[in-house]
Every structure is written in structure tokens, then in C-alpha cells.
Design a protein around this motif. Structure first.
Motif, mmCIF file in Angstrom:
data_model
loop_
_atom_site.group_PDB
_atom_site.id
_atom_site.type_symbol
_atom_site.label_atom_id
_atom_site.label_comp_id
_atom_site.label_asym_id
_atom_site.label_seq_id
_atom_site.Cartn_x
_atom_site.Cartn_y
_atom_site.Cartn_z
ATOM 1 N N ASP A 176 0.864 -1.186 0.000
ATOM 2 C CA ASP A 176 0.000 0.000 0.000
ATOM 3 C C ASP A 176 0.898 1.233 0.000
ATOM 4 N N VAL A 177 1.350 1.601 -1.183
ATOM 5 C CA VAL A 177 2.364 2.647 -1.287
ATOM 6 C C VAL A 177 1.833 4.020 -0.892
ATOM 7 N N GLU A 178 0.526 4.185 -0.833
ATOM 8 C CA GLU A 178 -0.048 5.473 -0.434
ATOM 9 C C GLU A 178 0.039 5.672 1.076
ATOM 10 N N ARG A 179 -0.126 4.614 1.845
ATOM 11 C CA ARG A 179 -0.163 4.733 3.305
ATOM 12 C C ARG A 179 1.178 4.410 3.962
ATOM 13 N N CYS A 180 2.003 3.612 3.313
ATOM 14 C CA CYS A 180 3.288 3.235 3.890
ATOM 15 C C CYS A 180 4.308 4.342 3.640
ATOM 16 N N ARG A 181 5.104 4.645 4.696
ATOM 17 C CA ARG A 181 6.014 5.775 4.583
ATOM 18 C C ARG A 181 7.400 5.399 5.105
ATOM 19 N N PRO A 182 8.465 6.019 4.549
ATOM 20 C CA PRO A 182 9.829 5.689 4.962
ATOM 21 C C PRO A 182 10.078 5.881 6.452
ATOM 22 N N GLU A 183 9.478 6.904 7.044
ATOM 23 C CA GLU A 183 9.732 7.137 8.468
ATOM 24 C C GLU A 183 9.157 6.020 9.339
ATOM 25 N N PHE A 184 8.048 5.423 8.915
ATOM 26 C CA PHE A 184 7.501 4.293 9.657
ATOM 27 C C PHE A 184 8.393 3.064 9.500
ATOM 28 N N GLU A 185 8.928 2.881 8.308
ATOM 29 C CA GLU A 185 9.847 1.752 8.093
ATOM 30 C C GLU A 185 11.093 1.899 8.958
ATOM 31 N N GLN A 186 11.660 3.092 8.987
ATOM 32 C CA GLN A 186 12.850 3.297 9.818
ATOM 33 C C GLN A 186 12.525 3.080 11.290
ATOM 34 N N ALA A 187 11.332 3.476 11.709
ATOM 35 C CA ALA A 187 10.931 3.266 13.101
ATOM 36 C C ALA A 187 10.837 1.785 13.436
ATOM 37 N N ILE A 188 10.446 0.954 12.464
ATOM 38 C CA ILE A 188 10.404 -0.498 12.686
ATOM 39 C C ILE A 188 11.796 -1.007 13.027
ATOM 40 N N TYR A 189 12.785 -0.605 12.232
ATOM 41 C CA TYR A 189 14.157 -1.038 12.493
ATOM 42 C C TYR A 189 14.626 -0.538 13.863
ATOM 43 N N ASP A 190 14.308 0.712 14.163
ATOM 44 C CA ASP A 190 14.740 1.296 15.443
ATOM 45 C C ASP A 190 14.094 0.570 16.626
#
Length: 298
Positions: A50-64
Motif C-alpha cells: 500500500d504505497v499510499e499509506r506506507c512511509r519511509p519514516e515508519f519503516e525506519q521506526a520499525i528497524y529502530d
């Protein structure tokens, strides 16, 4: 078909459409501990179709967040948005076999079609089963609608799909693991979903196709996820059989809930791990809390 792998492989596969909460931490930690206990592999997958709702900052937060919890995983991490070609190949195979068809109906049109039928069956999510309005459209009519600019979704013809599986004679079931060494065989009944959407008109794939394709491509042997996805496994087993994909074992774990009994979820604004961290919670305190949750009665 069932294939064997040399090492058990587990995965945690969050969507990057929001921040992780304690429920995610519980699932990720459980996968990590099970992989470690058997000397298996631990994978992290970012489910971001879902490229509209998924965002890079949320992905980075997953790793963090997962790193803060002390978890580790193999790299590179698979990001679904980079593999739409894999999902298109699976969908094309189903279409060629006559097991999927384009559907131009909106949700409102489906609801209107069954509005006068109060006893119309519903799927496990509570939506009415698709009444087959587009199942028998002629090629010319399909082409006409596309020419009008109407982008179709793609639906699985579940009756034809089940007939195909039955003709091959293999049982459609899965191994469900429980606490300790407890296991049981579950007979899959994917007809409960009707002609499910397997590719959305706006994304051109679906969670169902992407997850079975990814698990096969990554060699996942053990799918450990929340019990809210138990019913989806009926459909996933059918897709695996149709696409000749490996059959993993499943373990559907209990969900963490708030004081009102609601499951923790992003949509209900469950307190995020990021917020807990900002308030001073230590990784050790988070792991202790998760250990208490693991021992709590259902």
C-alpha cells in the motif's frame, strides 16, 4: 506441495503504515525466540504494497524499535514494494488457469446486489460474499469496461479453484502448532471467503497473494502471527495449492489487548513502542512486560 528446508525459518512481517505497538513487539519477540531455540533463521519483511499509506519514516521506526528490543534478523530485508513483478507472475498463472477473473464492481454495488437478501452469507470479516456479478462477463464486455477507464480488481473463482485442487487428490489442510509440542491438523475451508479479491484495482496485488509468494520465495517454514489472521489461512492454503508453493506450519498466537478488551491496533491508536521509549521505558522493562503477557491466560 510440501517441501523440506535444512533450517527452520521464521519471519516478522509488519506493515510500514504506522508505528509498532506492544502487540507487534510480542509477535516479533516470539518469532525471534522460536528461531533462536531451534537454531533457525529469523527474517524481517516490510509489507508495504500500500504505497499510499506506507512511509519511509515508519519503516525506519520499525528497524529502530526492533533493534531497541534487542532483536536481530538477516539482511537484506525484503520490501514488498520492490517485488510487484513476483506477485504479477502468480496472478497471471491463476488467470491462465481460468481460476481468476476481473471484477468491476464497487463495494457499494456489491452491497446493493444483496440488500434485499438479509440471509446472504458473509465472510469471516463480516462482508457479504461476492454474488458473482462479473464472473461470467464476456471478453468483449470486459474490454468495453476497460476502454471506459474502469480499472478492475481481480477475484479468485473459488468454486473452480476448489475443483482444481480436488482433482489432484491432495488434502487441503495445514499443521497448526500450539503451546509446547501440541499440534493439530486443520482442514482448510476457503469457500468461507467466496470469490475473494486477490488483486486490488489500485495496487494490483493483495495481502493474500503477496504473503504466500513471499513466504515461498524466502523459504519460510514457520508462520507465527496473530490469531486475527487464523481465518485468512484457509485462503492462503488454497492459493499455495494452486500455485504449487511450499506449505509451512502455522502458529497463531494470542493477541495483546487493552483494558477494554480491544486488541491493540494501529487503527485504534494503540500506544506505540516509540511513545513508550520516549517516556523512558527501557528495553529490559519492555521485555519483562512481554514475558508477563506471554504467561497471562487468554
Amino acid at each position: 506441495m510440501t517441501r523440506s528446508f535444512s533450517r527452520q525459518t521464521f519471519r516478522f512481517a509488519p506493515s510500514s503504515n504506522g508505528y509498532l505497538h506492544l502487540g507487534h513487539a510480542y509477535s516479533a519477540t516470539l518469532n525471534h525466540e522460536l528461531a533462536k531455540a531451534c537454531g533457525g533463521r529469523m527474517l524481517l519483511r516490510i509489507e508495504d504494497i500500500d504505497v499510499e499509506r506506507c512511509r519511509p519514516e515508519f519503516e525506519q521506526a520499525i528497524y529502530d524499535d526492533l533493534g531497541w528490543l534487542g532483536l536481530s534478523w538477516e539482511t537484506p530485508v525484503r520490501r514488498q514494494s520492490e517485488h510487484f513483478g513476483d506477485y504479477a507472475g502468480a496472478l497471471e498463472r491463476l488467470v491462465r488457469q481460468g481460476l481468476a477473473y476481473p471484477c468491476f464492481c464497487s463495494r457499494g454495488e456489491v452491497m446493493a446486489a444483496v440488500a434485499s437478501k438479509p440471509d446472504w452469507p458473509r465472510d469471516p470479516d463480516g462482508s457479504p460474499l461476492y454474488p458473482g456479478l462479473c464472473r461470467r462477463l464476456s471478453p468483449a464486455e470486459r474490454a468495453r469496461r476497460v476502454a471506459q477507464g474502469r480499472a478492475p480488481a481481480l477475484r479468485l473463482d473459488v468454486k473452480a479453484a476448489l475443483a482444481r485442487v480436488a482433482s489432484e487428490g491432495a488434502p487441503l489442510d495445514w499443521l497448526e502448532k500450539g503451546v509446547g509440542d501440541a499440534t493439530r491438523r486443520i482442514a482448510a475451508t476457503p469457500a468461507i471467503w467466496g470469490d475473494a479479491v486477490i488483486a486490488r484495482r489500485d495496487i494490483r496485488t493483495s495481502y493474500h497473494i503477496a504473503v504466500v509468494a513471499d513466504d515461498a520465495l524466502q523459504g519460510v517454514t514457520d508462520v507465527v502471527r496473530g490469531e486475527d489472521l487464523f481465518m485468512a489461512t484457509h485462503l492462503h492454503r488454497l492459493l499455495q495449492a494452486l500455485l504449487d508453493l511450499p506449505t509451512p506450519a502455522w502458529r497463531h498466537h494470542r493477541l495483546l489487548r487493552d483494558a477494554s478488551g480491544q486488541k491493540l491496533s494501529k487503527s485504534l491508536r494503540a500506544k506505540s513502542l516509540r511513545a513508550w521509549r520516549q517516556e523512558g521505558m527501557s528495553p529490559e522493562a519492555a521485555r519483562r512486560r512481554l514475558a508477563v503477557e506471554a504467561l497471562a491466560p487468554p
